[in-house]
Write an enzyme that holds these catalytic residues in place. Structure first.
Site, PDB file in Angstrom:
ATOM      1  N   TYR A   1      -1.371 -10.191  14.906  1.00  0.00           N
ATOM      2  CA  TYR A   1      -1.267  -9.020  14.008  1.00  0.00           C
ATOM      3  C   TYR A   1      -2.278  -7.956  14.415  1.00  0.00           C
ATOM      4  O   TYR A   1      -1.932  -6.786  14.629  1.00  0.00           O
ATOM      5  CB  TYR A   1      -1.497  -9.449  12.546  1.00  0.00           C
ATOM      6  CG  TYR A   1      -1.814  -8.286  11.610  1.00  0.00           C
ATOM      7  CD1 TYR A   1      -0.866  -7.303  11.345  1.00  0.00           C
ATOM      8  CD2 TYR A   1      -3.075  -8.162  11.010  1.00  0.00           C
ATOM      9  CE1 TYR A   1      -1.157  -6.219  10.498  1.00  0.00           C
ATOM     10  CE2 TYR A   1      -3.373  -7.103  10.165  1.00  0.00           C
ATOM     11  CZ  TYR A   1      -2.410  -6.127   9.913  1.00  0.00           C
ATOM     12  OH  TYR A   1      -2.706  -5.073   9.080  1.00  0.00           O
TER      13      TYR A   1
ATOM     14  N   THR B   1      -6.002  -1.011  10.316  1.00  0.00           N
ATOM     15  CA  THR B   1      -6.790  -2.054   9.670  1.00  0.00           C
ATOM     16  C   THR B   1      -8.137  -2.259  10.359  1.00  0.00           C
ATOM     17  O   THR B   1      -8.284  -1.950  11.552  1.00  0.00           O
ATOM     18  CB  THR B   1      -5.985  -3.374   9.723  1.00  0.00           C
ATOM     19  OG1 THR B   1      -6.839  -4.469   9.417  1.00  0.00           O
ATOM     20  CG2 THR B   1      -5.407  -3.633  11.113  1.00  0.00           C
ATOM     21  N   ASP B   2      -9.085  -2.843   9.626  1.00  0.00           N
ATOM     22  CA  ASP B   2     -10.382  -3.180  10.240  1.00  0.00           C
ATOM     23  C   ASP B   2     -10.255  -4.387  11.167  1.00  0.00           C
ATOM     24  O   ASP B   2     -11.166  -4.676  11.939  1.00  0.00           O
ATOM     25  CB  ASP B   2     -11.442  -3.447   9.161  1.00  0.00           C
ATOM     26  CG  ASP B   2     -11.116  -4.607   8.229  1.00  0.00           C
ATOM     27  OD1 ASP B   2     -10.010  -5.173   8.322  1.00  0.00           O
ATOM     28  OD2 ASP B   2     -11.976  -4.957   7.395  1.00  0.00           O
ATOM     29  N   GLU B   3      -9.097  -5.092  11.100  1.00  0.00           N
ATOM     30  CA  GLU B   3      -8.968  -6.310  11.904  1.00  0.00           C
ATOM     31  C   GLU B   3      -8.917  -6.019  13.404  1.00  0.00           C
ATOM     32  O   GLU B   3      -9.093  -6.907  14.226  1.00  0.00           O
ATOM     33  CB  GLU B   3      -7.743  -7.109  11.446  1.00  0.00           C
ATOM     34  CG  GLU B   3      -7.855  -7.448   9.975  1.00  0.00           C
ATOM     35  CD  GLU B   3      -6.869  -8.490   9.462  1.00  0.00           C
ATOM     36  OE1 GLU B   3      -6.417  -9.320  10.246  1.00  0.00           O
ATOM     37  OE2 GLU B   3      -6.569  -8.448   8.258  1.00  0.00           O
TER      38      GLU B   3
ATOM     39  N   LYS C   1      -1.727  -4.115  15.904  1.00  0.00           N
ATOM     40  CA  LYS C   1      -2.234  -2.899  15.248  1.00  0.00           C
ATOM     41  C   LYS C   1      -3.185  -2.151  16.198  1.00  0.00           C
ATOM     42  O   LYS C   1      -3.167  -0.925  16.261  1.00  0.00           O
ATOM     43  CB  LYS C   1      -2.970  -3.251  13.942  1.00  0.00           C
ATOM     44  CG  LYS C   1      -2.091  -3.738  12.812  1.00  0.00           C
ATOM     45  CD  LYS C   1      -1.075  -2.723  12.319  1.00  0.00           C
ATOM     46  CE  LYS C   1      -1.687  -1.540  11.603  1.00  0.00           C
ATOM     47  NZ  LYS C   1      -0.632  -0.661  11.008  1.00  0.00           N
TER      48      LYS C   1
ATOM     49  N   ILE D   1       0.841  -1.208   0.000  1.00  0.00           N
ATOM     50  CA  ILE D   1       0.000   0.000   0.000  1.00  0.00           C
ATOM     51  C   ILE D   1       0.875   1.258   0.000  1.00  0.00           C
ATOM     52  O   ILE D   1       0.610   2.224  -0.723  1.00  0.00           O
ATOM     53  CB  ILE D   1      -0.947   0.006   1.228  1.00  0.00           C
ATOM     54  CG1 ILE D   1      -1.826  -1.242   1.209  1.00  0.00           C
ATOM     55  CG2 ILE D   1      -1.817   1.269   1.231  1.00  0.00           C
ATOM     56  CD1 ILE D   1      -2.621  -1.469   2.481  1.00  0.00           C
TER      57      ILE D   1
HETATM   58  P1  NAD Z   1       3.478  -4.642   3.480  1.00  0.00           P
HETATM   59  O1  NAD Z   1       3.872  -5.761   4.379  1.00  0.00           O
HETATM   60  O2  NAD Z   1       3.314  -4.891   2.027  1.00  0.00           O
HETATM   61  O3  NAD Z   1       4.522  -3.435   3.627  1.00  0.00           O
HETATM   62  C1  NAD Z   1       5.060  -3.057   4.847  1.00  0.00           C
HETATM   63  C2  NAD Z   1       6.298  -2.210   4.571  1.00  0.00           C
HETATM   64  O4  NAD Z   1       6.842  -1.813   5.835  1.00  0.00           O
HETATM   65  C3  NAD Z   1       7.414  -2.968   3.821  1.00  0.00           C
HETATM   66  O5  NAD Z   1       7.933  -2.170   2.796  1.00  0.00           O
HETATM   67  C4  NAD Z   1       8.458  -3.219   4.893  1.00  0.00           C
HETATM   68  O6  NAD Z   1       9.790  -3.251   4.380  1.00  0.00           O
HETATM   69  C5  NAD Z   1       8.254  -2.027   5.822  1.00  0.00           C
HETATM   70  N1  NAD Z   1       8.680  -2.324   7.186  1.00  0.00           N
HETATM   71  C6  NAD Z   1       8.387  -3.432   7.922  1.00  0.00           C
HETATM   72  N2  NAD Z   1       8.989  -3.360   9.122  1.00  0.00           N
HETATM   73  C7  NAD Z   1       9.656  -2.177   9.161  1.00  0.00           C
HETATM   74  C8  NAD Z   1      10.452  -1.533  10.126  1.00  0.00           C
HETATM   75  N3  NAD Z   1      10.706  -2.096  11.317  1.00  0.00           N
HETATM   76  N4  NAD Z   1      10.982  -0.311   9.839  1.00  0.00           N
HETATM   77  C9  NAD Z   1      10.737   0.278   8.639  1.00  0.00           C
HETATM   78  N5  NAD Z   1      10.007  -0.300   7.666  1.00  0.00           N
HETATM   79  C10 NAD Z   1       9.464  -1.513   7.930  1.00  0.00           C
HETATM   80  O7  NAD Z   1       2.142  -4.061   4.139  1.00  0.00           O
HETATM   81  P2  NAD Z   1       0.888  -3.378   3.433  1.00  0.00           P
HETATM   82  O8  NAD Z   1      -0.093  -4.423   3.086  1.00  0.00           O
HETATM   83  O9  NAD Z   1       1.345  -2.423   2.414  1.00  0.00           O
HETATM   84  O10 NAD Z   1       0.289  -2.570   4.682  1.00  0.00           O
HETATM   85  C11 NAD Z   1       0.699  -1.238   4.954  1.00  0.00           C
HETATM   86  C12 NAD Z   1      -0.058  -0.730   6.163  1.00  0.00           C
HETATM   87  O11 NAD Z   1      -1.456  -0.763   5.907  1.00  0.00           O
HETATM   88  C13 NAD Z   1       0.172  -1.572   7.419  1.00  0.00           C
HETATM   89  O12 NAD Z   1       0.255  -0.703   8.521  1.00  0.00           O
HETATM   90  C14 NAD Z   1      -1.076  -2.435   7.504  1.00  0.00           C
HETATM   91  O13 NAD Z   1      -1.366  -2.783   8.837  1.00  0.00           O
HETATM   92  C15 NAD Z   1      -2.124  -1.503   6.917  1.00  0.00           C
HETATM   93  N6  NAD Z   1      -3.256  -2.168   6.249  1.00  0.00           N
HETATM   94  C16 NAD Z   1      -3.060  -3.140   5.313  1.00  0.00           C
HETATM   95  C17 NAD Z   1      -4.152  -3.731   4.678  1.00  0.00           C
HETATM   96  C18 NAD Z   1      -3.986  -4.773   3.604  1.00  0.00           C
HETATM   97  O14 NAD Z   1      -4.974  -5.328   3.140  1.00  0.00           O
HETATM   98  N7  NAD Z   1      -2.775  -5.061   3.144  1.00  0.00           N
HETATM   99  C19 NAD Z   1      -5.451  -3.314   5.012  1.00  0.00           C
HETATM  100  C20 NAD Z   1      -5.612  -2.313   5.979  1.00  0.00           C
HETATM  101  C21 NAD Z   1      -4.515  -1.742   6.591  1.00  0.00           C
HETATM  102  P1  TYD Z   2      -5.155 -12.685   3.800  1.00  0.00           P
HETATM  103  O1  TYD Z   2      -4.913 -12.260   2.399  1.00  0.00           O
HETATM  104  O2  TYD Z   2      -4.040 -13.332   4.559  1.00  0.00           O
HETATM  105  O3  TYD Z   2      -5.734 -11.411   4.581  1.00  0.00           O
HETATM  106  P2  TYD Z   2      -6.382 -11.294   6.076  1.00  0.00           P
HETATM  107  O4  TYD Z   2      -6.076 -12.498   6.857  1.00  0.00           O
HETATM  108  O5  TYD Z   2      -5.673 -10.086   6.595  1.00  0.00           O
HETATM  109  O6  TYD Z   2      -7.847 -11.081   5.861  1.00  0.00           O
HETATM  110  O7  TYD Z   2      -6.380 -13.682   3.807  1.00  0.00           O
HETATM  111  C1  TYD Z   2      -7.655 -13.325   3.274  1.00  0.00           C
HETATM  112  C2  TYD Z   2      -8.602 -14.474   3.539  1.00  0.00           C
HETATM  113  O8  TYD Z   2      -8.170 -15.610   2.775  1.00  0.00           O
HETATM  114  C3  TYD Z   2      -8.611 -14.937   5.004  1.00  0.00           C
HETATM  115  O9  TYD Z   2      -9.934 -15.352   5.347  1.00  0.00           O
HETATM  116  C4  TYD Z   2      -7.684 -16.153   5.010  1.00  0.00           C
HETATM  117  C5  TYD Z   2      -7.891 -16.756   3.610  1.00  0.00           C
HETATM  118  N1  TYD Z   2      -6.713 -17.456   3.038  1.00  0.00           N
HETATM  119  C6  TYD Z   2      -6.855 -18.754   2.546  1.00  0.00           C
HETATM  120  O10 TYD Z   2      -7.957 -19.345   2.567  1.00  0.00           O
HETATM  121  N2  TYD Z   2      -5.747 -19.375   2.030  1.00  0.00           N
HETATM  122  C7  TYD Z   2      -4.521 -18.780   1.992  1.00  0.00           C
HETATM  123  O11 TYD Z   2      -3.529 -19.410   1.519  1.00  0.00           O
HETATM  124  C8  TYD Z   2      -4.396 -17.431   2.477  1.00  0.00           C
HETATM  125  C9  TYD Z   2      -3.060 -16.720   2.443  1.00  0.00           C
HETATM  126  C10 TYD Z   2      -5.528 -16.804   2.991  1.00  0.00           C
END
Ligand code: NAD
Ligand code: TYD
Length: 350
Positions: free
Chosen positions: A155, A130-132, A159, A12
């Site tokens: 996780y 996150t919504d989690e 958060k 993101i």
């Molecule tokens: P990601 O794991 O793809 O990216 C995380 C980034 O943070 C990476 O580039 C990593 O190198 C960097 N990082 C990790 N530890 C670090 C540290 N100690 N110091 C500096 N940099 C560090 O994650 P993402 O999916 O892009 O999520 C970004 C943010 O959005 C997170 O805070 C996550 O909780 C939140 N978020 C993610 C989702 C989703 O669906 N992916 C949804 C809602 C909120």
């Molecule tokens: P994920 O992408 O890990 O996101 P989150 O756990 O943060 O919602 O998983 C999305 C959904 O898919 C979750 O219900 C777990 C499920 N899942 C599988 O069924 N198989 C898989 O291999 C993975 C990675 C996730």
């Protein structure tokens, strides 16, 4: 404006950095990232040479380093995305999540407070969450900004804790903050350990699709660029001290999503209809698996006029095409330590 964006080499964060660098040539964007397995400079290669952009490799768990960085650059705002972000990894190693997500966030809050303490005018700590944190829903109802926190995975707990610290710094020290809590994102540059990119990669390679449990778990999916747009809006127009829920108005049961993905990929890859569906394998469930997440995004919709710009079918097609066009990216990130993680997690080769 000098904005520090953390985690900008991740999924993101890379979309947020690109958007801010391109849309606001008068701002200087500093991207701080430790480049863990999830961070990848390839994600932001196209903006590397922009004059208003600087990449800094560094770890938010290192308080001393952060304090000197804040003193050197005198950031006026922070958009904090750096985190350990994968639920399955948090089940294997919770402490890594406490270190980055909790201690790292508190380090950033301390560095911001120290730099801004004499004058909070035009300063903002924007925390991406996150919504989690809200836990799990039954089959009806939505998470609102007033839903109480009930995190179920390490996780989500890390958060939730970071959100509480941000709010507490607002109450205790008057640090200006905004928090946004978003649903599941999907799109280009998503690391292939999460559901959608993992399954795209496995379908390309005709490998099994490991659906946890019975697949009847529900997530609310949002295209990553729409999340970046929401962050941009809330950062500029949101009210200090407020929380904004961001979601896709787009709930899917995992099994239905996987079937749609298989269908779209069969068409794109010119495979006979129904071929990829045969790869679906039901595997052991994730411990503490949350049944359903669904966001009520009315507040950001009404107050800031934000809504998702693409339908799920459109977004998924764009995502599949991106992965097909970026096989090299996929190959690079699925080598090295990822191979080890995959064989431990799924008992087979990546
Ligand atoms: P990601 O794991 O793809 O990216 C995380 C980034 O943070 C990476 O580039 C990593 O190198 C960097 N990082 C990790 N530890 C670090 C540290 N100690 N110091 C500096 N940099 C560090 O994650 P993402 O999916 O892009 O999520 C970004 C943010 O959005 C997170 O805070 C996550 O909780 C939140 N978020 C993610 C989702 C989703 O669906 N992916 C949804 C809602 C909120
Ligand atoms: P994920 O992408 O890990 O996101 P989150 O756990 O943060 O919602 O998983 C999305 C959904 O898919 C979750 O219900 C777990 C499920 N899942 C599988 O069924 N198989 C898989 O291999 C993975 C990675 C996730």
């Amino acid at each position: 404006m000098k904005i520090l964006i953390t985690g900008g080499a991740g999924f993101i964060g890379s979309h947020v950095v690109r958007r801010m660098v391109k849309r606001y040539p008068n701002y200087h964007i500093y991207n701080l990232d430790a480049l863990t397995y999830a961070g990848n400079l390839e994600n932001i290669k196209d903006i590397e040479s922009f004059k208003n952009y600087t990449f800094i490799k560094g770890d938010i768990t290192n308080a001393e380093f952060l304090n000197s960085l804040f003193l050197k650059y005198k950031f006026s705002s922070v958009i904090h995305l750096a985190a350990e972000s994968h639920v399955d990894r948090s089940i294997i190693d919770p402490l890594a999540f406490v270190k980055t997500n909790v201690i790292g966030t508190v380090n950033l809050l301390n560095a911001s407070k120290e730099l801004w303490k004499d004058d909070f005018t035009n300063k903002l700590f924007y925390h991406v969450s996150t919504d989690e944190v809200y836990g799990s829903l039954e089959n009806c109802g939505l998470f609102t900004e007033n839903t109480s926190y009930k995190p179920n995975s390490p996780y989500a707990a890390s958060k939730a804790s970071s959100d509480h610290f941000v709010r507490a710094y607002g109450e205790t020290y008057n640090l200006p903050f905004i928090i946004s809590n978003c649903s599941n994102n999907y799109g280009p540059n998503h690391f292939p350990e999460k559901l959608i990119p993992l399954f795209i990669n496995n379908i390309i390679n005709k490998k099994s699709l490991p659906v946890y449990g019975d697949g009847n778990y529900t997530r609310d999916w949002l295209y990553v660029e729409d999340h970046a747009k929401a962050i941009d809006l809330a950062f500029h127009k949101g009210k200090t001290g407020e929380t904004y829920n961001i979601g896709g108005f787009n709930e899917w049961k995992n099994i239905d999503l996987v079937k749609l993905l298989c269908k779209q990929m069969d068409t794109i890859l010119n495979r006979p209809g129904g071929e990829s569906k045969k790869l679906i394998t039901f595997v052991k469930d994730r411990p503490g698996h949350d049944l359903r997440y669904a966001i009520d995004a009315t507040k950001i919709n009404e107050e800031l006029d934000w809504k998702p710009s693409v339908t799920f079918e459109e977004g998924l097609l764009k995502t599949i095409n991106w992965y097909l066009e970026n096989q090299e990216w996929l190959k690079n990130v699925t080598s090295g330590s990822y191979v080890e993680y995959y064989s431990k997690m799924y008992n087979q080769k990546a």
